[in-house]
Design an enzyme around this catalytic site. Structure first.
Site, short mmCIF file in Angstrom:
data_model
loop_
_atom_site.label_atom_id
_atom_site.label_comp_id
_atom_site.label_asym_id
_atom_site.label_seq_id
_atom_site.Cartn_x
_atom_site.Cartn_y
_atom_site.Cartn_z
N SER A 33 4.59 16.71 -4.61
CA SER A 33 3.81 15.64 -3.98
C SER A 33 3.89 15.72 -2.46
O SER A 33 3.33 14.88 -1.77
CB SER A 33 4.33 14.27 -4.45
OG SER A 33 5.73 14.20 -4.27
N ASN A 120 14.50 7.58 -7.28
CA ASN A 120 13.71 6.48 -7.84
C ASN A 120 13.75 5.23 -6.96
O ASN A 120 12.72 4.61 -6.68
CB ASN A 120 14.19 6.15 -9.26
CG ASN A 120 14.01 7.33 -10.20
OD1 ASN A 120 13.38 8.31 -9.83
ND2 ASN A 120 14.57 7.24 -11.39
N THR A 165 -31.81 -17.48 -1.76
CA THR A 165 -31.14 -17.43 -3.06
C THR A 165 -32.05 -16.52 -3.88
O THR A 165 -33.28 -16.54 -3.70
CB THR A 165 -31.01 -18.81 -3.72
OG1 THR A 165 -32.32 -19.34 -3.92
CG2 THR A 165 -30.20 -19.79 -2.88
N HIS A 166 -31.46 -15.71 -4.72
CA HIS A 166 -32.20 -14.68 -5.48
C HIS A 166 -32.98 -13.74 -4.54
O HIS A 166 -33.99 -13.18 -4.94
CB HIS A 166 -33.18 -15.31 -6.47
CG HIS A 166 -32.60 -16.42 -7.28
ND1 HIS A 166 -32.01 -16.22 -8.51
CD2 HIS A 166 -32.46 -17.74 -7.02
CE1 HIS A 166 -31.57 -17.38 -8.99
NE2 HIS A 166 -31.82 -18.32 -8.09
N SER A 287 -32.79 11.14 12.17
CA SER A 287 -33.15 12.03 11.08
C SER A 287 -33.52 13.38 11.67
O SER A 287 -34.10 13.46 12.75
CB SER A 287 -34.34 11.46 10.31
OG SER A 287 -35.02 12.49 9.63
N LYS A 293 -36.73 7.86 13.21
CA LYS A 293 -35.70 7.21 12.41
C LYS A 293 -34.48 6.71 13.18
O LYS A 293 -34.01 7.36 14.11
CB LYS A 293 -35.19 8.18 11.33
CG LYS A 293 -36.08 8.25 10.11
CD LYS A 293 -36.12 6.92 9.38
CE LYS A 293 -36.42 7.11 7.91
NZ LYS A 293 -35.29 7.13 7.08
N ASN A 295 -31.15 5.33 11.41
CA ASN A 295 -30.59 5.00 10.10
C ASN A 295 -29.26 4.25 10.22
O ASN A 295 -28.43 4.59 11.06
CB ASN A 295 -30.38 6.27 9.27
CG ASN A 295 -31.70 6.92 8.90
OD1 ASN A 295 -32.69 6.23 8.70
ND2 ASN A 295 -31.71 8.24 8.82
N GLU A 300 -24.17 1.81 5.59
CA GLU A 300 -24.33 2.37 4.24
C GLU A 300 -22.99 2.90 3.72
O GLU A 300 -22.65 2.73 2.55
CB GLU A 300 -25.36 3.51 4.25
CG GLU A 300 -26.78 3.03 4.52
CD GLU A 300 -27.71 4.20 4.79
OE1 GLU A 300 -28.26 4.73 3.82
OE2 GLU A 300 -27.87 4.59 5.95
N TYR A 327 11.70 4.25 -14.63
CA TYR A 327 10.85 5.18 -13.88
C TYR A 327 10.30 6.28 -14.78
O TYR A 327 11.00 6.83 -15.62
CB TYR A 327 11.65 5.82 -12.73
CG TYR A 327 10.84 6.85 -11.96
CD1 TYR A 327 10.04 6.46 -10.89
CD2 TYR A 327 10.83 8.19 -12.33
CE1 TYR A 327 9.28 7.39 -10.19
CE2 TYR A 327 10.07 9.13 -11.65
CZ TYR A 327 9.29 8.72 -10.58
OH TYR A 327 8.53 9.63 -9.90
N GLN A 332 4.48 8.66 -9.66
CA GLN A 332 4.18 9.45 -8.46
C GLN A 332 2.68 9.39 -8.12
O GLN A 332 2.27 9.65 -7.00
CB GLN A 332 4.62 10.90 -8.68
CG GLN A 332 4.37 11.80 -7.51
CD GLN A 332 5.10 13.13 -7.63
OE1 GLN A 332 6.30 13.20 -7.42
NE2 GLN A 332 4.38 14.17 -7.99
N LYS A 335 0.73 7.01 -5.01
CA LYS A 335 0.58 7.16 -3.58
C LYS A 335 -0.82 7.59 -3.11
O LYS A 335 -1.39 6.99 -2.21
CB LYS A 335 1.64 8.12 -3.04
CG LYS A 335 3.00 7.41 -2.94
CD LYS A 335 4.13 8.34 -2.58
CE LYS A 335 4.63 9.11 -3.76
NZ LYS A 335 5.20 8.26 -4.84
N1 ARG Z 1 8.22 12.16 -5.76
C1 ARG Z 1 8.70 11.20 -6.70
C2 ARG Z 1 7.72 10.03 -6.79
O1 ARG Z 1 6.98 9.87 -5.92
C3 ARG Z 1 10.04 10.71 -6.32
C4 ARG Z 1 10.84 10.19 -7.45
C5 ARG Z 1 11.22 11.28 -8.35
N2 ARG Z 1 12.12 10.85 -9.36
C6 ARG Z 1 12.42 11.59 -10.43
N3 ARG Z 1 13.23 11.05 -11.27
N4 ARG Z 1 11.95 12.76 -10.61
O2 ARG Z 1 7.71 9.29 -7.71
#
Ligand code: ARG
Length: 472
Positions: A33, A120, A165-166, A287, A293, A295, A300, A327, A332, A335
Site C-alpha cells: 500500500s 493495526n 419549482t419543477h 472550444s 464558445k 464553456n 460541470e 482487523y 487497507q 485509504k
Molecule cells: N497497511 C496496513 C493497512 O493499511 C497496515 C496494517 C497491517 N496489519 C496487518 N495485520 N497486516 O491496513
C-alpha cells in the site's frame, strides 16, 4: 527447480521469521500500500514519537533507546520532506518503510519501537489523525465558500430572478435569497464534519493487534499528546472499525451533492436560453472548433465529481459490511477511497469559491425572466383572499381563469385590461394590479426566512456574524 527459485525470494525482514521464502511478485503488488499510504508519513512519525516517549516514561524501553528512536524519526521526517527517502514496495506500507529506515539509521534500538504496538493500532491512529486534518481543511474551505456566497448575496439581496419549482417559473425570488439557501446547506455540511470530528477524536494507540497488551502502557498521555480527547475504550473496536472514515465520507458525499446542485444551476444559468450569468475567464474554457464558445467546464466537473465522492462512500461501506472482528486486510482498502474523495472535495470547494467570485449576474435578463410564466399569479390570489375575503381555493380558481385568458391572448397577466379582469371577478381593482409587479411581489414576502430584500439582508447579517465567530 520451482522450489529453489522460490527460495531466492527473500523473506520479509519485518515479519518473515516463520517463512522460508518471500512473497510472489503478484502478491507483493497486491499487498503493498506504500504507493498511496506514504501520505500518512507525518502522522505515522508523530504516533511513533508519542509511543516511544511513553514507553520510556513507563520504563518499558530505556531513555537512550527512546532518544535514538526520536532522533532517527526526525531524520526520516526530513528525508521524506526533502524527497530523498527511498520508498520500497517490498516493505509494503508506510509503517514498515519508516521502521526499516530507522533500523538503517540507529541499528537494533529501532526494533524496540514496536514494543506493545501493532500495525493495526498504528494504522488506525495514523488514519484518524490524517482524516482529522482533512476535516479541519474542509471546514476552513467551507467557511471561505460560505463567505463568498454571503458577500454575493449582500450585493444581490434585491436583484430579482424567477424562483422555480419543477424548473417551471413559480414565484419571483431574489438572487440573494437563492444564494443564501446554499449557505444554509453548506453550514449543515460543516456541522456534520465538526460532529464527525468529535466522535473520531479517540486514540487507538495501545490497542496493539486487537487484545491490548501486557506491557504497562499509559494510553492517556499518548492520546493527549496526539491531540485526541481520550483513548478508544475497547481495543478490538480501536483496530477494527472505520466508522470515522465512513462518517467523513458520508458528510463529504452530502457536501459534494450540494456542490453539484449549485454547479448544475450555474451551468444552466450560463446557457444561452437562460443567460442569467456570465462566467469569468478563470473558470471557463473555449472550444477548439467553435470560436464563440465559453464553456462552464469547472462547474460541470464539480457537478460530475460528486459521483466520485459518493462512490468512495459506497465502496467503503461495502468493504466494512459483514467483516468479522477484529482487523482484516480488507481494511487497507479504506485509504484510497478517502484520499480520492477528500482530494476531489478540496478541489471542488476551492473551484466553487473561485467561480462565484468571478460570476456576473445579468440583472435585467433575470428580472425579465421573472415576469415570464405569470409568476405573480399567487400574489393576485393572495390579494383576493386579503382584500375581498375570498376563500383561497376560490381565489385560486379566479386567477386560474385569468391565466387562461392571458395565455389565449398571448400576453402577461399584468397586461390584461382591468375591464377584462373585472368581467371575471368584480373585486379586482387598480390596487390589485400592483401586486402583479415583481418588485412588489418579492418585497411582500417578508415572513421570516422569506425572499424579500429586507429578510435576505437579515439572513446575510446573521451569517456574517456566525462566520466571523466560526473563524475565531
Ligand atoms: N497497511 C496496513 C493497512 O493499511 C497496515 C496494517 C497491517 N496489519 C496487518 N495485520 N497486516 O491496513
Amino acid at each position: 527447480m520451482q522450489k529453489s527459485m522460490d527460495n531466492e525470494r527473500l523473506a520479509n525482514r519485518m515479519w518473515g521469521g516463520r517463512f522460508s521464502s518471500g512473497p510472489e511478485k503478484i502478491m507483493e503488488e497486491m499487498n503493498a500500500s506504500i504507493r498511496y499510504d506514504k501520505r500518512l508519513y507525518r502522522q505515522d512519525i508523530a504516533g511513533s514519537q508519542a509511543h516511544a516517549a511513553m514507553l520510556a516514561r513507563q520504563g518499558i524501553i530505556s531513555g537512550e533507546d527512546a532518544e535514538a528512536i526520536s532522533q532517527g524519526l526526525i531524520t526520516i521526517l526530513s528525508e521524506i520532506e526533502a524527497g530523498t527517502f527511498r520508498f520500497r514496495e517490498d516493505l509494503e506500507d508506510i509503517h514498515m518503510n519508516i521502521e526499516s529506515r530507522l533500523a538503517d539509521l540507529i541499528g537494533p534500538s529501532a526494533g524496540r519501537l514496536h514494543t506493545a504496538r501493532s500495525r493495526n493500532d498504528q494504522v488506525a491512529t495514523d488514519f484518524r489523525l490524517w482524516v482529522r486534518d482533512r476535516i479541519d481543511l474542509h471546514c476552513m474551505q467551507l467557511l471561505d465558500l460560505m463567505q463568498m456566497l454571503v458577500q454575493r448575496a449582500r450585493g444581490t439581496a434585491s436583484t430579482i430572478m424567477p424562483g422555480f419549482t419543477h424548473l417551471q417559473n413559480a414565484q419571483p425570488v431574489t438572487v440573494g435569497h437563492h444564494l443564501m439557501c446554499y449557505v444554509e446547506m453548506l453550514g449543515r455540511d460543516r456541522n456534520r464534519l465538526v460532529d464527525c470530528r468529535k466522535r473520531l477524536n479517540e486514540c487507538p494507540l495501545g490497542a496493539a493487534a486487537l487484545a491490548g497488551t501486557s506491557f504497562p502502557l499509559d494510553r492517556d498521555t499518548t492520546a493527549t499528546e496526539l491531540g485526541f480527547d481520550r483513548p478508544c475504550a475497547n481495543s478490538m473496536d480501536a483496530v477494527s472499525d472505520r466508522d470515522f472514515a465512513l462518517e467523513f465520507l458520508s458528510a463529504s458525499a452530502i457536501c459534494s451533492v450540494h456542490l453539484s446542485r449549485l454547479a448544475d444551476e450555474i451551468v444552466l444559468w450560463a446557457s444561452a436560453p437562460f443567460r442569467f450569468v456570465t462566467l469569468g475567464d478563470g473558470f471557463s474554457t473555449g472550444s477548439s472548433i467553435m470560436p464563440q464558445k465559453r464553456n462552464p467546464d469547472a462547474a460541470e466537473l464539480v457537478r460530475a465529481r460528486a459521483g466520485r465522492v459518493c462512490g468512495a462512500l459506497t465502496a467503503l461501506l461495502f468493504v466494512s459490511k459483514a467483516l468479522p472482528l477484529a482487523y482484516s486486510k480488507d481494511l487497507q482498502e479504506d485509504k484510497e477511497q478517502v484520499f480520492d474523495a477528500t482530494d476531489t472535495l478540496a478541489l471542488s470547494l476551492s473551484a466553487m469559491t473561485g467561480i462565484l467570485k468571478e460570476i456576473k449576474f445579468n440583472e435585467s435578463v433575470m428580472k425579465r425572466a421573472a415576469r415570464d410564466g405569470h409568476a405573480t399569479a399567487t400574489d393576485l390570489a393572495d390579494w383576493l383572499v386579503r382584500q375581498a375575503g375570498m376563500p383561497f381555493r376560490e381565489a385560486h380558481q379566479v386567477v386560474g381563469t385569468l391565466v387562461r385568458m392571458a395565455e389565449e391572448a398571448g400576453c402577461g397577466l399584468d397586461e390584461i385590461s382591468l375591464a377584462d379582469m373585472q368581467s371575471v371577478c368584480k373585486h379586482i381593482n387598480v390596487e390589485a394590479m400592483s401586486v402583479l409587479d415583481v418588485e412588489n411581489s418579492v418585497a411582500s414576502r417578508c415572513s421570516y426566512g422569506g425572499t424579500s430584500p429586507r429578510e435576505v439582508n437579515k439572513q446575510v447579517s446573521d451569517w456574517e456574524k456566525r462566520l466571523a465567530c466560526a473563524r475565531q
